[in-house]
Design an enzyme around this catalytic site. Sequence first.
Site: not given
Length: 343
Positions: A63, A204-205
Amino acid sequence: MTDINTKELLFKLTSAPGVSGAEENINNLLCELLKEYGEVYVDDMNSVFCTFGSGYHFLLDAHLDEIGMIVTSISDDGFVKVAKCGGIDARMLLSSEVSIWTANGEVKGVITTVPPHLQKDGDDSKVPEIGDVSIDVGMTKAEAEKLIALGDRVTVKRNFTELLGTQISASVLDDRSGVAAIILVLEELRDVNAKITVMFSSQEETGMTGAKVGPFGKNIDEAIAVDVSFGYSPLCKKTDCGEMGKGAMIGIAPILSNIMSQKLIETAKENDIAYQLEVMGGNRTGTNADAITLSESGIKTALISIPEKYMHSPIEVVDTKDVESVAKLIAAYIKKRVGEVNA
């Protein structure tokens, strides 16, 4: 492996901002770095892809986004208020230098703090709520509103520090070190008799959004996700962590392909590549591997991680030897699998 200098690559990758949902700066850099390898494009979720070759199809994922904050308001006295954008640790924020990434460029600021002389009993042990955080940009509200828009992303001050030996510290090695590992391996995969798709995934986070949709329609045969995991440091349990400098962490978990995990272990042993195991119980790994493996009718997925100290802090630390071990392992594994598939 390649003549790319790992530290120089990490410096370049960690210099570009890319808070979840606003990844344009890192996207532009990655498109430039990838264009010599194959067809490059950015999808509607802001993930960057590069595809080359033909045959049995491997997906390599890391990511590209980072944790940060998002501007929610500007107070009447000119202070910028924010909300979390990903799993930022509020303990790290007081007195930090920050950058607000605006359409007008970078605006520097500092997160406010109360001098110890004015604190009340117990204030020194309190962790601030994100809603209590204020950024001082040295402007009035009217001045700030000319430069800063609601929704602009905020990061802590970027740093890149070479420690002794082969370890380096930077604020966004999660997961630019995984991105670096994949870039390091691409030169060696140019002539492999297989199809390679690189997915540098967005968001992604904030929920693995890019990885949830990225594999669709690509007919992936196998996927390898590359992320960071916990590297041992004081106050951590050794059983929960990998060791810095001891090589790639091969994931073993119910949601991962056990066949792939075992083949990665075999490959590491056969090629004398440093590795260690990361055994995860439960039904998830907390990485993009969870999203990729459930894409479409299911994709066989493995996870390789890079040990990292001080995750989700401004001083994340990785060992470049571990980054390079991941790259070597991916190259050796794909060559081995291509030989098996095409036999």
